[in-house]
Scaffold this active site. Structure first.
Site, short mmCIF file in Angstrom:
data_model
loop_
_atom_site.label_atom_id
_atom_site.label_comp_id
_atom_site.label_asym_id
_atom_site.label_seq_id
_atom_site.Cartn_x
_atom_site.Cartn_y
_atom_site.Cartn_z
N ARG A 12 8.37 9.62 -1.47
CA ARG A 12 7.01 9.58 -2.06
C ARG A 12 6.02 9.11 -1.00
O ARG A 12 6.41 8.70 0.10
CB ARG A 12 6.96 8.70 -3.30
CG ARG A 12 7.33 7.25 -3.09
CD ARG A 12 7.53 6.55 -4.44
NE ARG A 12 8.09 5.23 -4.29
CZ ARG A 12 7.39 4.10 -4.27
NH1 ARG A 12 6.07 4.14 -4.40
NH2 ARG A 12 7.97 2.93 -4.14
N ILE A 86 6.98 -2.24 2.31
CA ILE A 86 6.51 -2.81 1.05
C ILE A 86 5.39 -3.81 1.33
O ILE A 86 5.21 -4.25 2.46
CB ILE A 86 7.64 -3.56 0.29
CG1 ILE A 86 8.27 -4.63 1.19
CG2 ILE A 86 8.68 -2.60 -0.24
CD1 ILE A 86 9.17 -5.61 0.45
N TYR A 148 2.64 -9.27 5.70
CA TYR A 148 2.58 -7.83 6.04
C TYR A 148 1.95 -7.63 7.43
O TYR A 148 2.46 -6.85 8.25
CB TYR A 148 1.77 -7.13 4.96
CG TYR A 148 1.68 -5.63 5.06
CD1 TYR A 148 2.74 -4.81 4.69
CD2 TYR A 148 0.50 -5.02 5.49
CE1 TYR A 148 2.63 -3.43 4.75
CE2 TYR A 148 0.37 -3.65 5.55
CZ TYR A 148 1.45 -2.84 5.18
OH TYR A 148 1.33 -1.48 5.25
N PRO A 178 -1.96 3.41 10.24
CA PRO A 178 -2.89 4.05 9.28
C PRO A 178 -3.83 3.00 8.67
O PRO A 178 -3.47 1.84 8.51
CB PRO A 178 -1.98 4.61 8.19
CG PRO A 178 -0.57 4.51 8.71
CD PRO A 178 -0.59 3.39 9.70
N GLY A 179 -5.02 3.48 8.33
CA GLY A 179 -5.89 2.68 7.47
C GLY A 179 -5.44 2.88 6.04
O GLY A 179 -4.25 3.11 5.78
N ILE A 181 -4.57 4.70 2.85
CA ILE A 181 -4.14 6.06 2.51
C ILE A 181 -3.86 6.10 1.01
O ILE A 181 -3.27 5.16 0.45
CB ILE A 181 -2.86 6.43 3.30
CG1 ILE A 181 -3.00 6.13 4.81
CG2 ILE A 181 -2.47 7.88 3.05
CD1 ILE A 181 -4.06 6.93 5.54
P1 NDP Z 1 4.98 3.83 -0.96
O1 NDP Z 1 5.06 2.50 -1.63
O2 NDP Z 1 4.28 4.94 -1.63
O3 NDP Z 1 6.47 4.32 -0.57
C1 NDP Z 1 7.30 3.45 0.14
C2 NDP Z 1 8.60 4.15 0.44
O4 NDP Z 1 9.46 3.24 1.17
C3 NDP Z 1 9.36 4.52 -0.82
O5 NDP Z 1 10.04 5.75 -0.62
C4 NDP Z 1 10.38 3.39 -0.97
O6 NDP Z 1 11.55 3.76 -1.67
C5 NDP Z 1 10.71 3.14 0.48
N1 NDP Z 1 11.28 1.82 0.71
C6 NDP Z 1 10.67 0.61 0.59
N2 NDP Z 1 11.54 -0.39 0.83
C7 NDP Z 1 12.73 0.21 1.12
C8 NDP Z 1 14.01 -0.28 1.43
N3 NDP Z 1 14.27 -1.60 1.52
N4 NDP Z 1 15.01 0.61 1.65
C9 NDP Z 1 14.76 1.94 1.59
N5 NDP Z 1 13.56 2.47 1.28
C10 NDP Z 1 12.56 1.60 1.04
O7 NDP Z 1 4.36 3.51 0.49
P2 NDP Z 1 3.30 4.34 1.34
O8 NDP Z 1 3.66 5.76 1.38
O9 NDP Z 1 1.95 3.93 0.95
O10 NDP Z 1 3.54 3.67 2.77
C11 NDP Z 1 4.48 4.19 3.70
C12 NDP Z 1 4.41 3.34 4.96
O11 NDP Z 1 3.08 3.34 5.48
C13 NDP Z 1 4.78 1.88 4.73
O12 NDP Z 1 5.46 1.36 5.84
C14 NDP Z 1 3.42 1.21 4.60
O13 NDP Z 1 3.47 -0.16 4.92
C15 NDP Z 1 2.63 2.01 5.62
N6 NDP Z 1 1.19 1.99 5.41
C16 NDP Z 1 0.64 2.45 4.24
C17 NDP Z 1 -0.73 2.45 4.07
C18 NDP Z 1 -1.37 2.96 2.84
O14 NDP Z 1 -2.60 2.84 2.75
N7 NDP Z 1 -0.66 3.53 1.90
C19 NDP Z 1 -1.63 1.95 5.13
C20 NDP Z 1 -0.94 1.50 6.31
C21 NDP Z 1 0.41 1.52 6.43
P3 NDP Z 1 11.51 3.79 -3.31
O15 NDP Z 1 10.65 4.98 -3.67
O16 NDP Z 1 12.93 3.96 -3.71
O17 NDP Z 1 10.90 2.50 -3.73
#
Ligand code: NDP
Length: 241
Positions: A12, A86, A148, A178-179, A181
């Protein structure tokens, strides 16, 4: 044969967009997730990209998972996207030890767990692409995110050091910061706080997961061999404002 890419947290959000983009680019792709079965089933139903479940906090689970993926595809993983992450936001004076540890283990520790298990093979083969997803908040800090921001800043230091260690081995290691998203992580924020953040983004909107995927696509390309140790910012100008 096309190279094999593994995206952690690829069912996702940003990870799913990266998976679809690298698949469209012609790479072979596998994704992992942790516990959101609904998202994993939905992803599997809509894409012909194999989905694997393990906890990236667990070093041995990463080793076993990587072995399983490589056996199923009958080829080594040449492209690693450390995307899983996370948030557990709280002001430091209210932050629990668990909130600190979970975020540092998930957002930073997972980079070690995955890279440590894959780097040897990449070095032996003389080729590799690693992209670690950091955050704008690693660069500028954020209220309620000492955990974080520290973990994501650690990702940048990790990236630069591994890039130096890998430079003569045909392996590039880069970070993307990323900022904000539009994914579940951001949509879960208090709407008033989110509106305040969008107001600070010069382009006037949240980023799209596909825009991060575009940057990943560039960094993992054969032709990006001279780009290593970089942190690519994608934030709609927010860092400037
Ligand atoms: P989401 O919360 O939408 O998705 C996170 C994904 O990481 C999920 O697939 C989740 O699995 C998986 N995940 C988390 N912890 C674990 C674990 N311990 N083992 C395996 N899988 C894990 O996050 P985003 O798409 O928003 O973010 C993706 C990345 O980008 C992250 O590192 C986030 O910190 C970074 N980021 C995001 C920003 C944003 O604005 N969205 C901005 C800057 C950075 P499951 O679906 O099973 O929970």
């Amino acid at each position: 044969m096309a190279r094999l890419a593994l995206i952690t947290g690829g069912t996702r959000g940003i990870g799913a967009a990266i998976a679809q983009r690298l698949d469209a680019d012609g790479l072979r792709v596998a994704v992992t997730y942790h516990g959101n079965e609904v998202a994993a089933q939905d992803f599997a139903a809509h894409h012909s990209i194999p989905v694997y479940k393990w906890d990236v906090i667990d070093f041995d689970a990463c080793r076993n998972g990587i072995e399983r993926v490589e056996a199923d595809f009958a080829q080594p993983i040449d492209v690693l996207i450390n995307n899983a992450g996370i948030t557990r936001d709280a002001m430091l004076h209210k932050m629990s030890v668990d909130q600190w540890r979970e975020v540092v283990d998930d957002d930073l520790g997972a980079c070690f767990n995955m890279c440590r298990n894959l780097i040897h093979g990449m070095r032996e083969r003389g080729w590799g692409r690693i992209v670690n997803i950091s955050s704008i908040n690693a660069l500028k800090g954020q209220l309620g995110q000492t955990n974080y921001a520290a973990a994501k800043a650690g990702v940048i230091g990790f990236t630069k050091s591994l890039a130096l260690e890998s430079a003569r081995k045909g392996i590039t290691v880069n970070a993307i910061a990323p900022g904000y998203i539009a994914t579940d992580m951001v949509q879960a924020m208090d709407p008033q706080v989110l509106a305040g953040i969008v107001a600070q983004i010069p382009v006037g909107r949240l980023g799209a997961p596909e825009e991060v995927a575009h940057a990943v696509s560039f960094l993992v390309d054969e032709r990006a061999a001279f780009v290593t140790g970089a942190t690519l910012s994608l934030n709609g100008g927010q860092y400037l404002s």
